[in-house]
Design a protein around this motif. Structure first.
Motif, mmCIF file in Angstrom:
data_model
loop_
_atom_site.group_PDB
_atom_site.id
_atom_site.type_symbol
_atom_site.label_atom_id
_atom_site.label_comp_id
_atom_site.label_asym_id
_atom_site.label_seq_id
_atom_site.Cartn_x
_atom_site.Cartn_y
_atom_site.Cartn_z
ATOM 1 N N LEU A 253 23.450 -64.093 92.149
ATOM 2 C CA LEU A 253 24.703 -64.743 91.768
ATOM 3 C C LEU A 253 25.878 -63.906 92.269
ATOM 4 C CD1 LEU A 253 23.438 -65.251 88.132
ATOM 5 C CD2 LEU A 253 23.456 -67.003 89.922
ATOM 6 N N ASN A 254 26.852 -64.583 92.873
ATOM 7 C CA ASN A 254 27.971 -63.837 93.447
ATOM 8 C C ASN A 254 29.199 -64.734 93.494
ATOM 9 O OD1 ASN A 254 29.431 -61.772 94.802
ATOM 10 N ND2 ASN A 254 27.573 -61.098 95.832
ATOM 11 N N SER A 255 30.323 -64.162 93.960
ATOM 12 C CA SER A 255 31.551 -64.960 94.036
ATOM 13 C C SER A 255 32.534 -64.333 95.009
ATOM 14 C CB SER A 255 32.205 -65.088 92.653
ATOM 15 O OG SER A 255 32.833 -63.887 92.274
ATOM 16 N N LEU A 256 33.586 -65.074 95.261
ATOM 17 C CA LEU A 256 34.649 -64.650 96.176
ATOM 18 C C LEU A 256 35.725 -63.828 95.481
ATOM 19 C CD1 LEU A 256 35.604 -65.471 99.219
ATOM 20 C CD2 LEU A 256 37.260 -66.889 97.985
ATOM 21 N N GLY A 257 35.980 -64.124 94.200
ATOM 22 C CA GLY A 257 37.187 -63.685 93.523
ATOM 23 C C GLY A 257 37.421 -62.192 93.471
ATOM 24 N N LYS A 258 36.376 -61.408 93.135
ATOM 25 C CA LYS A 258 36.565 -59.968 92.963
ATOM 26 C C LYS A 258 36.826 -59.289 94.304
ATOM 27 C CE LYS A 258 35.525 -60.292 88.552
ATOM 28 N NZ LYS A 258 35.188 -61.711 88.408
ATOM 29 N N THR A 259 36.088 -59.688 95.330
ATOM 30 C CA THR A 259 36.167 -59.025 96.625
ATOM 31 C C THR A 259 37.459 -59.346 97.367
ATOM 32 O OG1 THR A 259 33.766 -59.154 96.748
ATOM 33 C CG2 THR A 259 34.933 -58.670 98.787
ATOM 34 N N PHE A 260 38.008 -60.539 97.147
ATOM 35 C CA PHE A 260 39.197 -60.953 97.886
ATOM 36 C C PHE A 260 40.429 -61.132 96.993
ATOM 37 C CE2 PHE A 260 35.707 -61.922 100.698
ATOM 38 C CZ PHE A 260 36.191 -61.525 101.941
ATOM 39 N N SER A 261 40.361 -60.638 95.763
ATOM 40 C CA SER A 261 41.498 -60.696 94.833
ATOM 41 C C SER A 261 42.046 -62.110 94.702
ATOM 42 C CB SER A 261 42.615 -59.736 95.292
ATOM 43 O OG SER A 261 42.116 -58.421 95.404
ATOM 44 N N LEU A 262 41.112 -63.057 94.533
ATOM 45 C CA LEU A 262 41.457 -64.476 94.406
ATOM 46 C C LEU A 262 40.687 -65.064 93.223
ATOM 47 C CD1 LEU A 262 41.263 -65.327 98.216
ATOM 48 C CD2 LEU A 262 43.371 -65.256 96.863
ATOM 49 N N THR A 263 40.798 -64.422 92.063
ATOM 50 C CA THR A 263 39.962 -64.806 90.925
ATOM 51 C C THR A 263 40.250 -66.220 90.430
ATOM 52 O OG1 THR A 263 41.536 -63.767 89.388
ATOM 53 C CG2 THR A 263 39.717 -62.404 90.180
ATOM 54 N N GLY A 264 41.474 -66.708 90.657
ATOM 55 C CA GLY A 264 41.829 -68.051 90.206
ATOM 56 C C GLY A 264 41.235 -69.176 91.032
ATOM 57 N N TRP A 265 40.657 -68.854 92.174
ATOM 58 C CA TRP A 265 40.072 -69.893 93.014
ATOM 59 C C TRP A 265 38.729 -70.380 92.476
ATOM 60 C CZ3 TRP A 265 40.795 -69.222 98.995
ATOM 61 C CH2 TRP A 265 42.165 -69.149 99.283
ATOM 62 N N LYS A 266 38.031 -69.533 91.766
ATOM 63 C CA LYS A 266 36.744 -69.894 91.158
ATOM 64 C C LYS A 266 35.755 -70.450 92.198
ATOM 65 C CE LYS A 266 35.965 -69.610 87.357
ATOM 66 N NZ LYS A 266 35.339 -68.434 86.684
ATOM 67 N N ILE A 267 35.430 -69.622 93.161
ATOM 68 C CA ILE A 267 34.405 -69.969 94.152
ATOM 69 C C ILE A 267 33.234 -69.002 93.962
ATOM 70 C CG2 ILE A 267 33.814 -70.174 96.591
ATOM 71 C CD1 ILE A 267 35.844 -72.228 95.765
ATOM 72 N N GLY A 268 32.106 -69.530 93.546
ATOM 73 C CA GLY A 268 30.911 -68.718 93.357
ATOM 74 C C GLY A 268 29.721 -69.359 94.029
#
Length: 413
Positions: A253-268
């Motif tokens: 399980l992973n996501s975009l938000g932490k690595t790209f400082s875009l937590t509001g996008w909610k892409i996992g």
């Protein structure tokens, strides 16, 4: 018959005046039994207090700076290109391919983007879809405390029987003998998080190898939350799926938000072999069905960045970590090592407050800084009463300002 007394009290007129409203007693909150024990999340509570008291928020793990311009521009372009309707349920093909390519670089595994990758609305939904799609009522699932609070809530929704093993300071090592004795014929899955929120621990190769051996031996699945995989400072991140014999029984399980400082996008996303992906997708179909279309196209662009991006990311966070940890040490906290994530856990007891919740409330109201009490991350809150979590995913000025407030106002007792 005697006439009624003229002194009898007059009856109150039941007709409301124009400017009156009926007084209706508030109804008690209603919630399903599986969620009765859960309150408003601690992150919401502490962030609300931060706003009320003008405190610097080192509690909730969202950056106070924005993500890369090229990723935001890719999202804007996708909107302008008309990519605004429902996406395919399990992901825009370009993003599925980008996830598979990134996973090959990171874990060394060739996976099928069409059969093994499911795009979700953030990693929290990936966790929920995995648990609700693969866990039956009565299945035992092993957690390591402290744990991200959504794990327990979603397992409760699924009717799982939670077995908890506590990771203890100072190094939060996995008590392998306890794990061996906890696994039973009813054990369906082990849920791990590495790098680990809230402690910053990274599971060692020896720990992961032993967990893998036990899972193969006992036919147990592994759900592995790896959202902080690019924030590994002290050692290389090891993906459980990459260990021998583990891909067929692992959901990554992973996501975009932490690595790209875009937590509001909610892409996992969830990565799993087809026989496990089926359950994940079935649940996902009836949770959100699909995830934001233009943001998926932009996420595909983000995941194709060169490795130099991740190297710079780690350098930046390492500098922030140093500012916070050195400051907390000077203030008088007892620090524990943080090898990954953007969190650090400390012992607050030198300051004389009764427990972690009392300390965090005092810290907000009297000092003007927010931390998170860790007792909410344990099945037994007593185990976390001496610990609080700070985050360093803030700009350096904010971190320094928070440290100065604590130096000025927080005194040992």
């Amino acid at each position: 018959m005697a006439a009624a007394s003229s002194t009898a009290p007059a009856q109150k007129d039941s007709v409301l005046n124009d400017n009156e409203s009926p007084q209706i007693a508030p109804k008690p909150p209603q919630v399903a039994k599986c969620l009765e024990k859960f309150k408003t999340t601690i992150f919401t509570q502490m962030s609300s207090l931060a706003i009320k008291h003008g405190a610097i928020n080192l509690g909730q793990g969202f950056p106070n700076f924005d993500g890369p311009e090229f990723v935001k521009e890719a999202a804007i372009q996708a909107v302008r290109d008309g990519k605004n309707q429902y996406a395919r349920g399990y992901g825009v093909p370009d993003l599925n391919s980008a996830i598979a390519a990134r996973f090959k670089q990171d874990a060394g595994l060739d996976i099928d983007p069409e059969k093994d990758v499911t795009v979700t609305s953030g990693c929290t939904e990936a966790i929920a879809a995995t648990i609700l799609g693969l866990i039956n009522p009565g299945d035992e699932v092993i957690l390591f405390a402290p744990f991200y609070d959504s794990y327990e809530a979603t397992l409760s929704m699924a009717g799982a029987d939670i077995k908890c093993i506590t990771l203890c300071p100072p190094d939060f090592a996995v008590p392998l003998s306890e794990l061996r004795s906890t696994i039973s014929k009813k054990t369906r899955a082990i849920l791990i998080n590495t790098p680990h929120n809230p402690t910053g621990k990274m599971f060692t190769r020896d720990e992961l190898n032993e967990i893998a051996r036990l899972c193969v031996e006992n036919d147990v699945l592994v759900f592995t939350d790896e959202v902080y995989d690019k924030l590994a400072f002290e050692m290389d991140h090891i993906s459980m799926a990459s260990l021998p014999g583990m891909y067929d029984r692992t959901i990554t399980l992973n996501s975009l938000g932490k690595t790209f400082s875009l937590t509001g996008w909610k892409i996992g996303w969830a990565i799993a072999p087809p026989h496990l992906t089926w359950g994940v997708r079935q649940a996902h179909s009836f949770l959100t069905f699909a995830t934001s279309t233009p943001m998926q196209w932009a996420a595909a662009t983000a995941l194709r960045v060169p490795d130099s991006y991740y190297m710079e990311l780690r350098r930046d966070y390492l500098a922030k970590k140093q500012i916070l940890m050195e400051g907390l040490k000077e203030v008088g906290f007892k620090l524990f090592p943080s090898s990954g994530t953007y969190f650090v856990v400390v012992d607050h007891t030198p300051f004389g407050l009764e427990n972690d919740v009392s300390f965090c409330e005092y810290l907000i109201k009297e000092v003007g800084v927010v931390a998170i009490p860790t007792s909410v991350f344990y099945l037994n809150p007593e185990e976390g009463k001496n610990l609080v979590r700070f985050t360093f995913c803030k700009d350096e000025g904010t971190l320094r300002a928070a440290v100065e407030r604590m130096k000025e106002k927080l005194k040992k007792k």
